[in-house]
Design an enzyme around this catalytic site. Structure first.
Site, PDB file in Angstrom:
ATOM      1  N   SER A  29       0.071  52.837 -22.059  1.00  0.00           N
ATOM      2  CA  SER A  29       1.376  52.162 -21.548  1.00  0.00           C
ATOM      3  C   SER A  29       2.136  53.352 -21.128  1.00  0.00           C
ATOM      4  O   SER A  29       2.203  54.291 -21.299  1.00  0.00           O
ATOM      5  CB  SER A  29       1.886  51.540 -22.797  1.00  0.00           C
ATOM      6  OG  SER A  29       3.374  51.267 -22.612  1.00  0.00           O
ATOM      7  N   LEU A  30       2.902  52.744 -19.971  1.00  0.00           N
ATOM      8  CA  LEU A  30       4.011  53.633 -19.362  1.00  0.00           C
ATOM      9  C   LEU A  30       5.509  53.318 -19.834  1.00  0.00           C
ATOM     10  O   LEU A  30       6.270  54.094 -19.350  1.00  0.00           O
ATOM     11  CB  LEU A  30       3.966  53.552 -17.897  1.00  0.00           C
ATOM     12  CG  LEU A  30       2.873  53.910 -16.899  1.00  0.00           C
ATOM     13  CD1 LEU A  30       3.037  53.491 -15.412  1.00  0.00           C
ATOM     14  CD2 LEU A  30       2.667  55.300 -17.067  1.00  0.00           C
ATOM     15  N   THR A  76       2.568  44.376 -26.926  1.00  0.00           N
ATOM     16  CA  THR A  76       1.662  44.220 -25.924  1.00  0.00           C
ATOM     17  C   THR A  76       0.317  44.097 -26.231  1.00  0.00           C
ATOM     18  O   THR A  76       0.267  43.627 -27.719  1.00  0.00           O
ATOM     19  CB  THR A  76       1.925  45.507 -24.956  1.00  0.00           C
ATOM     20  OG1 THR A  76       1.031  45.321 -23.795  1.00  0.00           O
ATOM     21  CG2 THR A  76       1.139  46.992 -25.616  1.00  0.00           C
ATOM     22  N   LYS A  80       0.863  39.470 -28.290  1.00  0.00           N
ATOM     23  CA  LYS A  80       1.895  38.777 -28.289  1.00  0.00           C
ATOM     24  C   LYS A  80       2.066  37.274 -28.693  1.00  0.00           C
ATOM     25  O   LYS A  80       2.896  36.941 -29.294  1.00  0.00           O
ATOM     26  CB  LYS A  80       2.231  38.782 -26.599  1.00  0.00           C
ATOM     27  CG  LYS A  80       2.472  39.940 -26.032  1.00  0.00           C
ATOM     28  CD  LYS A  80       2.593  39.719 -24.480  1.00  0.00           C
ATOM     29  CE  LYS A  80       2.760  41.164 -23.790  1.00  0.00           C
ATOM     30  NZ  LYS A  80       3.304  41.238 -22.433  1.00  0.00           N
ATOM     31  N   ASN A 101       7.430  39.315 -26.486  1.00  0.00           N
ATOM     32  CA  ASN A 101       6.995  40.962 -25.937  1.00  0.00           C
ATOM     33  C   ASN A 101       8.025  41.734 -26.460  1.00  0.00           C
ATOM     34  O   ASN A 101       7.956  43.096 -26.198  1.00  0.00           O
ATOM     35  CB  ASN A 101       6.758  40.820 -24.513  1.00  0.00           C
ATOM     36  CG  ASN A 101       8.187  41.068 -23.926  1.00  0.00           C
ATOM     37  OD1 ASN A 101       9.253  40.498 -24.316  1.00  0.00           O
ATOM     38  ND2 ASN A 101       8.227  41.777 -22.634  1.00  0.00           N
ATOM     39  N   ASP A 116       9.047  39.016 -19.973  1.00  0.00           N
ATOM     40  CA  ASP A 116       8.030  39.158 -19.116  1.00  0.00           C
ATOM     41  C   ASP A 116       8.252  38.144 -17.932  1.00  0.00           C
ATOM     42  O   ASP A 116       8.040  38.563 -16.820  1.00  0.00           O
ATOM     43  CB  ASP A 116       6.531  38.874 -19.582  1.00  0.00           C
ATOM     44  CG  ASP A 116       6.078  40.170 -20.531  1.00  0.00           C
ATOM     45  OD1 ASP A 116       6.485  41.201 -20.230  1.00  0.00           O
ATOM     46  OD2 ASP A 116       5.020  39.690 -21.467  1.00  0.00           O
ATOM     47  N   GLY A 143      -6.662  33.896 -16.234  1.00  0.00           N
ATOM     48  CA  GLY A 143      -5.930  34.423 -17.836  1.00  0.00           C
ATOM     49  C   GLY A 143      -5.274  33.387 -18.491  1.00  0.00           C
ATOM     50  O   GLY A 143      -4.569  32.548 -17.590  1.00  0.00           O
ATOM     51  N   GLY A 145      -3.525  34.228 -21.806  1.00  0.00           N
ATOM     52  CA  GLY A 145      -2.857  34.690 -22.775  1.00  0.00           C
ATOM     53  C   GLY A 145      -1.159  34.598 -22.853  1.00  0.00           C
ATOM     54  O   GLY A 145      -0.952  33.961 -21.903  1.00  0.00           O
ATOM     55  N   TYR A 237      -1.113  47.791 -14.590  1.00  0.00           N
ATOM     56  CA  TYR A 237      -0.854  48.680 -13.676  1.00  0.00           C
ATOM     57  C   TYR A 237      -1.599  49.871 -14.116  1.00  0.00           C
ATOM     58  O   TYR A 237      -2.035  50.288 -15.192  1.00  0.00           O
ATOM     59  CB  TYR A 237       0.702  49.124 -13.818  1.00  0.00           C
ATOM     60  CG  TYR A 237       1.214  49.280 -15.263  1.00  0.00           C
ATOM     61  CD1 TYR A 237       1.230  50.415 -16.069  1.00  0.00           C
ATOM     62  CD2 TYR A 237       1.469  48.155 -16.131  1.00  0.00           C
ATOM     63  CE1 TYR A 237       1.603  50.701 -17.216  1.00  0.00           C
ATOM     64  CE2 TYR A 237       1.930  48.386 -17.546  1.00  0.00           C
ATOM     65  CZ  TYR A 237       1.842  49.610 -17.808  1.00  0.00           C
ATOM     66  OH  TYR A 237       2.314  49.839 -19.158  1.00  0.00           O
ATOM     67  N   GLY A 258       1.093  45.918 -11.722  1.00  0.00           N
ATOM     68  CA  GLY A 258       2.290  45.442 -12.283  1.00  0.00           C
ATOM     69  C   GLY A 258       3.433  46.466 -12.757  1.00  0.00           C
ATOM     70  O   GLY A 258       4.312  46.198 -13.624  1.00  0.00           O
TER      71      GLY A 258
HETATM   72  P1  NDP Z   1      -3.988  38.448 -24.063  1.00  0.00           P
HETATM   73  O1  NDP Z   1      -4.832  39.427 -24.857  1.00  0.00           O
HETATM   74  O2  NDP Z   1      -3.099  37.663 -24.802  1.00  0.00           O
HETATM   75  O3  NDP Z   1      -4.896  37.741 -22.983  1.00  0.00           O
HETATM   76  C1  NDP Z   1      -5.947  38.337 -22.237  1.00  0.00           C
HETATM   77  C2  NDP Z   1      -6.566  37.368 -21.058  1.00  0.00           C
HETATM   78  O4  NDP Z   1      -7.471  37.945 -20.629  1.00  0.00           O
HETATM   79  C3  NDP Z   1      -7.266  36.036 -21.927  1.00  0.00           C
HETATM   80  O5  NDP Z   1      -6.918  34.968 -21.405  1.00  0.00           O
HETATM   81  C4  NDP Z   1      -8.762  36.446 -21.969  1.00  0.00           C
HETATM   82  O6  NDP Z   1      -9.462  35.305 -21.951  1.00  0.00           O
HETATM   83  C5  NDP Z   1      -8.874  37.094 -20.493  1.00  0.00           C
HETATM   84  N1  NDP Z   1      -9.880  38.178 -20.500  1.00  0.00           N
HETATM   85  C6  NDP Z   1     -10.010  39.224 -20.992  1.00  0.00           C
HETATM   86  N2  NDP Z   1     -11.260  39.970 -20.556  1.00  0.00           N
HETATM   87  C7  NDP Z   1     -11.601  39.114 -19.757  1.00  0.00           C
HETATM   88  C8  NDP Z   1     -12.744  39.263 -18.784  1.00  0.00           C
HETATM   89  N3  NDP Z   1     -13.643  40.498 -18.894  1.00  0.00           N
HETATM   90  N4  NDP Z   1     -12.888  38.285 -17.982  1.00  0.00           N
HETATM   91  C9  NDP Z   1     -12.227  37.347 -17.902  1.00  0.00           C
HETATM   92  N5  NDP Z   1     -10.983  37.084 -18.666  1.00  0.00           N
HETATM   93  C10 NDP Z   1     -10.860  37.969 -19.608  1.00  0.00           C
HETATM   94  O7  NDP Z   1      -3.121  39.695 -23.197  1.00  0.00           O
HETATM   95  P2  NDP Z   1      -1.837  39.654 -22.433  1.00  0.00           P
HETATM   96  O8  NDP Z   1      -1.702  38.401 -21.676  1.00  0.00           O
HETATM   97  O9  NDP Z   1      -0.781  40.207 -23.380  1.00  0.00           O
HETATM   98  O10 NDP Z   1      -1.982  40.707 -21.092  1.00  0.00           O
HETATM   99  C11 NDP Z   1      -2.866  40.347 -20.055  1.00  0.00           C
HETATM  100  C12 NDP Z   1      -2.674  41.626 -19.019  1.00  0.00           C
HETATM  101  O11 NDP Z   1      -1.052  41.742 -18.511  1.00  0.00           O
HETATM  102  C13 NDP Z   1      -2.751  43.131 -19.555  1.00  0.00           C
HETATM  103  O12 NDP Z   1      -3.589  43.916 -18.865  1.00  0.00           O
HETATM  104  C14 NDP Z   1      -1.322  43.676 -19.683  1.00  0.00           C
HETATM  105  O13 NDP Z   1      -1.420  45.183 -19.811  1.00  0.00           O
HETATM  106  C15 NDP Z   1      -0.927  43.078 -18.453  1.00  0.00           C
HETATM  107  N6  NDP Z   1       0.779  42.945 -18.820  1.00  0.00           N
HETATM  108  C16 NDP Z   1       1.517  43.799 -17.787  1.00  0.00           C
HETATM  109  C17 NDP Z   1       2.803  43.704 -18.101  1.00  0.00           C
HETATM  110  C18 NDP Z   1       3.708  44.344 -17.074  1.00  0.00           C
HETATM  111  O14 NDP Z   1       4.796  44.663 -16.997  1.00  0.00           O
HETATM  112  N7  NDP Z   1       3.402  44.837 -15.758  1.00  0.00           N
HETATM  113  C19 NDP Z   1       3.488  42.536 -18.725  1.00  0.00           C
HETATM  114  C20 NDP Z   1       2.711  42.000 -19.674  1.00  0.00           C
HETATM  115  C21 NDP Z   1       1.313  42.073 -19.651  1.00  0.00           C
HETATM  116  P3  NDP Z   1      -9.956  34.551 -23.138  1.00  0.00           P
HETATM  117  O15 NDP Z   1      -8.789  33.406 -23.381  1.00  0.00           O
HETATM  118  O16 NDP Z   1     -11.114  33.939 -22.715  1.00  0.00           O
HETATM  119  O17 NDP Z   1     -10.190  35.438 -24.244  1.00  0.00           O
END
Ligand code: NDP
Length: 288
Positions: A29-30, A76, A80, A101, A116, A143, A145, A237, A258
């Protein structure tokens, strides 16, 4: 790609007030660099600390926030959605997203918020992403999540007419899609990322998966079928282009990580944790 300055050296005192972030992993994390640089620039006795919190420890960590007098924490991956269920109160935005978040401590009473979607919306506006208006092309969100929910809301606020969620776990994507009214959100499996027609009709492709954060490889995607002006935005990012962004950049597409979202959501979180107007008043400055 993400470039933030190193934080200035911090001096802690007996009065230092704490903010921070809960995540697993958290070392990438940054946010600590960003928030601590802001504290140093303002000259206030506050610090932002990374806490590596495992899923089974999240409820205990949240209970510790008022006990330790922590002003607020970011939440994070992967906490979340779980955190949203543990909050005594949620903002309207966090309720809609089903994800938190930011956990804000107001006089030992906690509430969950979410910056977010606003952060991403501002980032996409700065990149001049053309969805909505006369552009009827769609947005593909990979995704389902907590941050994918933010991507849906940001896309809706930009006026997107068609939103498609492609996710590994169908049930999770359906649950997310159901939370939003018009436009109807379509749910597809990850193999839809090889559907030429779908990719050809996209103005924006957002990676909201945690693939690349130690949770497996990024799925295959048909980059060549996308229009020349299709924008690729990775919520992740990193110092080097991610597995999602690299092929897009090689084809000359506009692609960004990001960092801009991180900055925008972080500014909003900083204001929440630190009650900026009150802080500036105590410093004898205008909040601007
Ligand atoms: P979650 O853990 O809530 O969700 C992760 C999602 O990724 C799920 O839908 C999961 O699928 C999917 N996933 C994980 N691994 C794989 C894979 N190998 N192939 C396909 N799908 C995959 O995470 P978040 O939503 O909280 O965060 C997601 C990303 O967003 C992270 O990289 C985070 O760092 C980034 N982020 C960046 C922000 C920014 O300010 N730039 C702010 C918020 C998040 P499944 O449902 O099948 O498990």
């Amino acid at each position: 790609m993400a470039r933030l300055p190193e934080a200035a050296a911090l001096t802690l005192s007996g009065r230092t007030l704490i903010t921070g972030i809960f995540g697993d992993p958290v070392e990438h994390s940054l946010s600590p660099t960003m928030h601590n640089a802001a504290y140093a620039a303002l000259g206030v006795d506050r610090v932002y600390v990374p806490f590596h919190v495992l899923p089974e420890g999240l409820a205990y960590a949240i209970r510790a926030i008022p006990a330790l007098g922590i002003l607020g924490v970011n939440v994070t991956v992967p906490h979340k959605e779980h955190a949203a269920g543990l909050m005594p109160r949620l903002s309207a935005e966090a309720k809609l997203l089903g994800a938190v978040n930011c956990i804000v401590n107001r006089s030992s009473s906690l509430y969950g918020d979410n910056t977010d979607a606003r952060g991403l919306e501002l980032a996409l506006r700065e990149l001049k992403v053309a969805v909505g208006g006369r552009d009827t092309r769609g947005v593909i969100i990979i995704g389902a999540g907590g941050s994918a929910a933010a991507a849906v809301l940001a896309s809706k606020r930009l006026g997107a007419r068609r939103i498609v969620i492609a996710n590994r776990t169908r049930g999770r994507a359906l649950g997310l899609a159901r939370r939003f009214a018009k436009p109807t959100i379509e749910v597809r499996a990850l193999d839809a990322l090889l559907d030429r027609e779908l990719l050809g009709g996209a103005a924006l492709v957002i990676n909201a998966t945690s693939a690349g954060l130690g949770s497996g490889r990024f799925p295959q995607l048909d980059y060549r079928s996308t229009a020349a002006d299709c924008v690729f935005y990775d919520l992740l990012y990193a110092r080097a282009p991610s597995a999602f962004l690299k092929p897009a950049l090689e084809l000359g597409r506009t692609a960004a990580d990001g960092a801009l979202m991180l900055l925008n959501q972080g500014v909003l979180a900083f204001k929440l944790f630190n009650r900026l107007a009150a802080l500036f008043k105590s410093l004898g400055r205008n909040a601007g």
